[in-house]
Write an enzyme that holds these catalytic residues in place. Sequence first.
Site, PDB file in Angstrom:
ATOM      1  N   LYS A 233      30.184  -1.681  35.530  1.00  0.00           N
ATOM      2  CA  LYS A 233      28.861  -1.157  35.897  1.00  0.00           C
ATOM      3  C   LYS A 233      28.476  -1.563  37.320  1.00  0.00           C
ATOM      4  CE  LYS A 233      27.565   0.786  31.791  1.00  0.00           C
ATOM      5  NZ  LYS A 233      26.999   0.292  30.535  1.00  0.00           N
ATOM      6  N   ARG A 267      31.610  -3.666  24.704  1.00  0.00           N
ATOM      7  CA  ARG A 267      32.120  -2.307  24.954  1.00  0.00           C
ATOM      8  C   ARG A 267      32.818  -2.312  26.310  1.00  0.00           C
ATOM      9  NH1 ARG A 267      30.475   2.304  27.537  1.00  0.00           N
ATOM     10  NH2 ARG A 267      30.873   4.274  26.451  1.00  0.00           N
TER      11      ARG A 267
HETATM   12  N1  HH2 Z   1      27.398   2.565  28.598  1.00  0.00           N
HETATM   13  C1  HH2 Z   1      27.881   3.794  28.854  1.00  0.00           C
HETATM   14  C2  HH2 Z   1      27.968   4.747  27.829  1.00  0.00           C
HETATM   15  N2  HH2 Z   1      27.606   4.452  26.569  1.00  0.00           N
HETATM   16  N3  HH2 Z   1      26.773   2.893  25.012  1.00  0.00           N
HETATM   17  C3  HH2 Z   1      26.295   1.682  24.724  1.00  0.00           C
HETATM   18  N4  HH2 Z   1      25.924   1.372  23.475  1.00  0.00           N
HETATM   19  N5  HH2 Z   1      26.162   0.709  25.693  1.00  0.00           N
HETATM   20  C4  HH2 Z   1      26.524   0.957  27.001  1.00  0.00           C
HETATM   21  O1  HH2 Z   1      26.362   0.042  27.857  1.00  0.00           O
HETATM   22  C5  HH2 Z   1      27.022   2.248  27.329  1.00  0.00           C
HETATM   23  C6  HH2 Z   1      27.139   3.217  26.275  1.00  0.00           C
HETATM   24  C7  HH2 Z   1      28.315   4.136  30.230  1.00  0.00           C
HETATM   25  O2  HH2 Z   1      29.685   3.869  30.408  1.00  0.00           O
HETATM   26  P1  HH2 Z   1      30.795   5.008  30.349  1.00  0.00           P
HETATM   27  O3  HH2 Z   1      30.920   5.528  28.956  1.00  0.00           O
HETATM   28  O4  HH2 Z   1      32.059   4.525  30.958  1.00  0.00           O
HETATM   29  O5  HH2 Z   1      30.242   6.109  31.335  1.00  0.00           O
HETATM   30  P2  HH2 Z   1      29.720   7.577  31.092  1.00  0.00           P
HETATM   31  O6  HH2 Z   1      28.488   7.480  30.271  1.00  0.00           O
HETATM   32  O7  HH2 Z   1      29.473   8.090  32.492  1.00  0.00           O
HETATM   33  O8  HH2 Z   1      30.780   8.352  30.364  1.00  0.00           O
END
Ligand code: HH2
Length: 288
Positions: A233, A267
């Site tokens: 992040k 995660r």
């Molecule tokens: N962060 C992201 C997506 N989903 N869910 C939870 N519960 N907690 C988090 O911190 C969280 C999440 C963002 O990360 P990523 O999936 O890599 O990115 P994107 O949403 O752009 O696909």
Amino acid sequence: MSLASQSVSHSPRAAKDASGTLARLLGAGRPIVMGILNVTPDSFSDGGRFLDPGAAIEHARRMVAEGADVIDIGAESTRPYGTATPVSLSEEVRRLEPVLAAVAGLGVPVSIDTMKAQVAAHALAAGASIVNDVWGLQRDPDMAGVVARHAVPVIMMHNRETADPAIDIMADIAAFFARSLDLAARAGIAHDRMVLDPGIGFGKTPEQSITALARLDQLKAFGLPLLVGASRKRFIDRVSPAPPDRRLGGSLAAHLLAVAGGARIIRTHDVAETVQAFRVAAAIRDAR
Ligand code: HH2
């Protein structure tokens, strides 16, 4: 039956979580590692890499082999930094369809990372067994009902439309959680199926994300398992400048300290390295 043709208003299923997915995971007595599978063209750190179903399934298989306890599948970028394109229900389901059943067959629980109740319902019917809602049941009014009807665990994450550097972020997170818990209770979601997540990088300045990590232990007062997703992040870049795919060191530091602060589930994009970090930390702690 294809995912897209399945009715989302199907009658309540027999308790999908009868065997206690969450209790079983948490019973391991060590941090639970949730591996991220983004079936998206535009996720902030790995957009486009796993849009191809074969590549997605292979990546999930690798994460399970590396020690992932759960695979979290998302087919719409959650837009932590406000840049991705919203995705229609049919497109989100279309991306999930060729991947979900295969990933659900890998032997670990699958969570569905979506803000849409209908996508959650489709995914639960296709093999997912946990709902991960980055709006904590507060965006789609049908989400709490879907979770309750399927009797599955739910991750309720704190979020805000925009960051406000002037607010007390911990008070905001606590107030948000109180609203989510109220919605969950009204819908009949069992307390032992709830997980809370401070939402690192969502509606927060980098400094507020660091505060949420630093004060994570305050959130233990809710008496529920905490999940933290600090992987790659932007706050890491603020402290030690690096593009998303060069933030592993910062992610590991944040996740080790999150566990020390009370997180039970982490995660991450980088499963092997995270599992190794937790094992080494545990070995050192046990030798004290
Ligand atoms: N962060 C992201 C997506 N989903 N869910 C939870 N519960 N907690 C988090 O911190 C969280 C999440 C963002 O990360 P990523 O999936 O890599 O990115 P994107 O949403 O752009 O696909």
